[in-house]
Design a protein around this motif. Sequence first.
Motif, PDB file in Angstrom:
ATOM      1  N   LEU A 133       0.832  -1.205   0.000  1.00  0.00           N
ATOM      2  CA  LEU A 133       0.000   0.000   0.000  1.00  0.00           C
ATOM      3  C   LEU A 133       0.870   1.259   0.000  1.00  0.00           C
ATOM      4  CD1 LEU A 133      -2.698   1.453   0.189  1.00  0.00           C
ATOM      5  CD2 LEU A 133      -2.638   1.130   2.670  1.00  0.00           C
ATOM      6  N   VAL A 134       1.907   1.278   0.832  1.00  0.00           N
ATOM      7  CA  VAL A 134       2.815   2.431   0.857  1.00  0.00           C
ATOM      8  C   VAL A 134       3.522   2.575  -0.486  1.00  0.00           C
ATOM      9  CG1 VAL A 134       4.896   3.368   1.937  1.00  0.00           C
ATOM     10  CG2 VAL A 134       3.125   2.310   3.363  1.00  0.00           C
ATOM     11  N   HIS A 135       3.963   1.465  -1.049  1.00  0.00           N
ATOM     12  CA  HIS A 135       4.608   1.467  -2.361  1.00  0.00           C
ATOM     13  C   HIS A 135       3.666   2.038  -3.420  1.00  0.00           C
ATOM     14  CE1 HIS A 135       7.044  -1.064  -5.524  1.00  0.00           C
ATOM     15  NE2 HIS A 135       7.064   0.231  -5.780  1.00  0.00           N
ATOM     16  N   LEU A 136       2.411   1.616  -3.388  1.00  0.00           N
ATOM     17  CA  LEU A 136       1.419   2.104  -4.348  1.00  0.00           C
ATOM     18  C   LEU A 136       1.272   3.618  -4.252  1.00  0.00           C
ATOM     19  CD1 LEU A 136      -2.111   0.490  -4.888  1.00  0.00           C
ATOM     20  CD2 LEU A 136      -1.725   2.931  -5.034  1.00  0.00           C
ATOM     21  N   CYS A 137       1.108   4.139  -3.033  1.00  0.00           N
ATOM     22  CA  CYS A 137       0.875   5.575  -2.855  1.00  0.00           C
ATOM     23  C   CYS A 137       2.087   6.393  -3.305  1.00  0.00           C
ATOM     24  CB  CYS A 137       0.552   5.873  -1.391  1.00  0.00           C
ATOM     25  SG  CYS A 137      -1.015   5.170  -0.829  1.00  0.00           S
ATOM     26  N   LEU A 138       3.288   5.968  -2.910  1.00  0.00           N
ATOM     27  CA  LEU A 138       4.490   6.693  -3.302  1.00  0.00           C
ATOM     28  C   LEU A 138       4.711   6.624  -4.811  1.00  0.00           C
ATOM     29  CD1 LEU A 138       6.936   5.612  -0.451  1.00  0.00           C
ATOM     30  CD2 LEU A 138       5.807   7.827  -0.720  1.00  0.00           C
ATOM     31  N   HIS A 139       4.473   5.455  -5.380  1.00  0.00           N
ATOM     32  CA  HIS A 139       4.680   5.282  -6.821  1.00  0.00           C
ATOM     33  C   HIS A 139       3.684   6.103  -7.624  1.00  0.00           C
ATOM     34  CE1 HIS A 139       4.348   2.930 -10.686  1.00  0.00           C
ATOM     35  NE2 HIS A 139       5.639   3.182 -10.627  1.00  0.00           N
ATOM     36  N   ALA A 140       2.432   6.157  -7.176  1.00  0.00           N
ATOM     37  CA  ALA A 140       1.421   6.943  -7.888  1.00  0.00           C
ATOM     38  C   ALA A 140       1.791   8.425  -7.904  1.00  0.00           C
ATOM     39  CB  ALA A 140       0.061   6.747  -7.231  1.00  0.00           C
ATOM     40  N   GLY A 141       2.229   8.940  -6.760  1.00  0.00           N
ATOM     41  CA  GLY A 141       2.629  10.336  -6.705  1.00  0.00           C
ATOM     42  C   GLY A 141       3.833  10.632  -7.581  1.00  0.00           C
ATOM     43  N   TRP A 142       4.804   9.724  -7.570  1.00  0.00           N
ATOM     44  CA  TRP A 142       6.007   9.900  -8.374  1.00  0.00           C
ATOM     45  C   TRP A 142       5.706   9.864  -9.860  1.00  0.00           C
ATOM     46  CZ3 TRP A 142      10.899  11.407  -8.174  1.00  0.00           C
ATOM     47  CH2 TRP A 142      11.770  10.988  -9.161  1.00  0.00           C
ATOM     48  N   ARG A 143       4.884   8.899 -10.269  1.00  0.00           N
ATOM     49  CA  ARG A 143       4.610   8.735 -11.698  1.00  0.00           C
ATOM     50  C   ARG A 143       3.794   9.907 -12.266  1.00  0.00           C
ATOM     51  NH1 ARG A 143       8.676   6.116 -13.430  1.00  0.00           N
ATOM     52  NH2 ARG A 143       8.872   4.047 -12.521  1.00  0.00           N
ATOM     53  N   VAL A 144       2.816  10.383 -11.514  1.00  0.00           N
ATOM     54  CA  VAL A 144       2.017  11.487 -12.066  1.00  0.00           C
ATOM     55  C   VAL A 144       2.872  12.746 -12.181  1.00  0.00           C
ATOM     56  CG1 VAL A 144       1.045  12.507  -9.933  1.00  0.00           C
ATOM     57  CG2 VAL A 144      -0.302  12.482 -12.046  1.00  0.00           C
TER      58      VAL A 144
END
Length: 354
Positions: free
Chosen positions: A342-353
Amino acid sequence: MLVNMLRHLPDWVWLVPGLPLLALSITGLRALLGWTSGDGAEPLTARLCSLAALGSLVFLLALDLLALLDGVPGHRVLAYWFSGSNWQGTFSYLMDELSLSLATLVALIGWLVMRFSANYLHREAGFHRFFIILSFFLAGIQLVLLAGNGLLAFVGWEMCGMSSFLLIGYAWHRPVATGNALFAFVTNRGGDAGFLLGLGFAVAWLGSFEWPAMTAPGALAQVNARLLLLGFVLAALAKSAQLPFSSWIFRALEGPTPSSAIFYGAIMVHAGVYLMLRLSPLLAQVPDVMLALVVVGLLTACYAWLCGLVQTDVKSALIFATLFQVSLMFVAICLGWTTLALVHLCLHAGWRVW
């Protein structure tokens, strides 16, 4: 006193997907009446859709505050949709730590992309069409995240799929764009069939579409849990472009860059990860399915890494990097590291956008 005021908010959670739907309805009506011609019509469309996205974000932040002060609202049935002899379809919402955290992140990203797109798509022929479809997507993904049952989540799942098809084929006069849109649409329909299969098994064996009923300990025999999970796993693999469905995602880059960022970089590519997180208590009961998902995740990671090495443009390199990270999230979930995923998902989503 503040807590007492906030306690009424969960009954109005339908406004989170409802506000973008209202914005797209008003914009669509303006387009039908011919009020969207010329540069002067663009600011109203952009502001209306941005305000709807911001309204959803503010509402979710208020729900987050309630969760911090008084605990998460949990599962709420707001209305009944239809009923059979032994089961019911409801408009229910599940506001727990998982759904509230991801819904808030999605609302923030959606609002930022709306603001960015106003300048990026200035004077584009399909300016208003883009904002209508993007609002439709934001409503759909919030339904996926906040729905308290699989049936309502499937409605949002299909809304996301349809908006993806429309934005990949945004330049409809180009055969490559329409061909890639059709390829992605057809590929994802295989995953949708798995979602429907899982819902069918759930209502046959549990008499309910509700997520808490599916994930309750001991609710299903292991063989039934395995069959039910296989349907949802198929849906998750297709939506998150894991093997053998990976070939559609790089074709999806035909859409405008803001839609590529929010769909295949930040949000929709993670929908399959969310589905596995939602069903993780049930997944833990079937170790062989977990092992199979670990293998699929590792194979997809290798595939994405190798493909990323030979890309000649930034957009394609980014999408394979995204696919690599998403496959690691599947591996983490199936190793029992759901919080890390879940933490990976949130950080990755912010980084990618970004």
